[in-house]
Write a protein that holds these residues in place. Structure first.
Motif, short mmCIF file in Angstrom:
data_model
loop_
_atom_site.label_atom_id
_atom_site.label_comp_id
_atom_site.label_asym_id
_atom_site.label_seq_id
_atom_site.Cartn_x
_atom_site.Cartn_y
_atom_site.Cartn_z
N GLN A 142 8.40 9.45 -4.45
CA GLN A 142 7.58 9.50 -3.24
C GLN A 142 6.12 9.58 -3.66
OE1 GLN A 142 10.20 12.01 -3.53
NE2 GLN A 142 11.53 10.44 -2.69
N TRP A 143 5.27 8.78 -3.02
CA TRP A 143 3.85 8.73 -3.33
C TRP A 143 3.07 9.33 -2.17
CZ3 TRP A 143 2.08 6.84 -7.97
CH2 TRP A 143 2.99 6.12 -8.75
N SER A 144 1.98 10.04 -2.49
CA SER A 144 1.12 10.60 -1.43
C SER A 144 -0.32 10.66 -1.93
CB SER A 144 1.60 11.99 -1.02
OG SER A 144 1.51 12.89 -2.12
N SER A 145 -1.24 10.74 -0.96
CA SER A 145 -2.67 10.85 -1.25
C SER A 145 -3.20 12.12 -0.62
CB SER A 145 -3.43 9.64 -0.67
OG SER A 145 -4.83 9.82 -0.81
N SER A 146 -4.06 12.83 -1.34
CA SER A 146 -4.66 14.05 -0.78
C SER A 146 -5.67 13.71 0.31
CB SER A 146 -5.36 14.85 -1.88
OG SER A 146 -6.48 14.12 -2.40
N ALA A 202 -6.10 10.15 2.53
CA ALA A 202 -5.85 8.73 2.80
C ALA A 202 -7.08 8.02 3.34
CB ALA A 202 -4.67 8.58 3.75
N ILE A 248 -3.82 11.35 -6.11
CA ILE A 248 -2.58 10.64 -5.81
C ILE A 248 -1.45 11.38 -6.52
CG2 ILE A 248 -1.33 8.46 -6.00
CD1 ILE A 248 -3.83 8.37 -4.16
N THR A 249 -0.36 11.65 -5.79
CA THR A 249 0.76 12.40 -6.36
C THR A 249 2.03 11.56 -6.27
OG1 THR A 249 -0.25 14.49 -5.71
CG2 THR A 249 2.10 14.55 -6.22
N THR A 269 6.16 12.10 -6.78
CA THR A 269 7.15 13.17 -6.84
C THR A 269 8.55 12.57 -6.94
OG1 THR A 269 5.75 14.59 -5.47
CG2 THR A 269 8.06 15.22 -5.67
N ASN A 299 6.53 16.49 -10.24
CA ASN A 299 5.46 15.61 -9.80
C ASN A 299 4.36 15.48 -10.84
OD1 ASN A 299 3.49 17.76 -9.35
ND2 ASN A 299 4.78 18.33 -7.63
N SER A 334 0.01 13.98 -10.97
CA SER A 334 -1.14 13.61 -10.15
C SER A 334 -2.10 12.75 -10.95
CB SER A 334 -1.87 14.87 -9.67
OG SER A 334 -1.02 15.64 -8.85
#
Length: 186
Positions: free
Chosen positions: A90-94, A96, A120-121, A123, A128, A130
């Motif tokens: 799973q990708w995420s941004s602190s 966006a 950007i993380t 997991t 995870n 970053s």
């Protein structure tokens, strides 16, 4: 015994089972006495996939301009440092609004949205990593002056507006401009 799931080796009263692939298989032990009488006993062995030990992102830090994209990849490893290719990530941004992320599996694309820094993380199964992405302003490529064909009478004033845009047509908000006058056609 399904050897694609587990292999057994041993003799006498002990054996070692090595998990080869996820699934369930039967392991059978047989014994024979001096008269040739045999007896069998067995166990059902379930082989599960090992846990994720670590995740890394490449590149771990990047700089790109607003409007540009950058490809990232996640390296998922087992606790024995073996690469795991079939694990969900799973990708995420602190933030966006600065850097948007879209990814599937171990590959993702980050898009610079506005000037700033985002983390950007990636997991996978609770582990995870970053990566820091710094987004800079795109350089100005065009200046649009409005009104485009101004007229002013001697002694009067006219307000002009300059809209600075990058190559993609996006407004560049922090561009410093200067004004000068010259004769038309020069």
């Amino acid at each position: 015994q399904n050897t694609s799931i587990a292999e057994v080796s041993g003799n006498g009263n002990s054996a070692v089972v090595t998990g080869k692939g996820e699934g369930q298989t039967a392991i059978v032990a047989s014994a024979q006495d001096a008269d040739g009488t045999t007896a069998d006993g067995g166990a059902s062995i379930t082989v599960t996939r090992g846990p994720v030990g670590s995740v890394s992102i490449y590149p771990p830090a990047s700089t790109l301009q607003a409007g540009q994209t950058l490809n990232l990849s996640a390296d998922v490893r087992s606790t024995r440092n073996r690469q795991l290719t079939n694990r969900p990530v799973q990708w995420s941004s602190s933030n966006a609004g600065v850097a948007a992320i879209a990814g599937s599996g171990t590959q993702a694309t980050v898009t610079g949205m506005s000037v700033g820094t985002a983390v950007i993380t990636a997991t996978s199964e609770g582990r995870n990593a970053s990566a820091t992405v710094q987004v800079t302003a795109a350089p100005p490529a065009q200046v649009v002056v409005t009104p485009s064909t101004p007229q002013v009478t001697r002694g009067q004033t006219l307000a002009l507006q300059a809209d600075v845009r990058d190559a993609a047509g996006n407004t560049v908000t922090k561009a410093a401009g200067t004004w000068s006058g010259r004769k038309a056609g020069e």
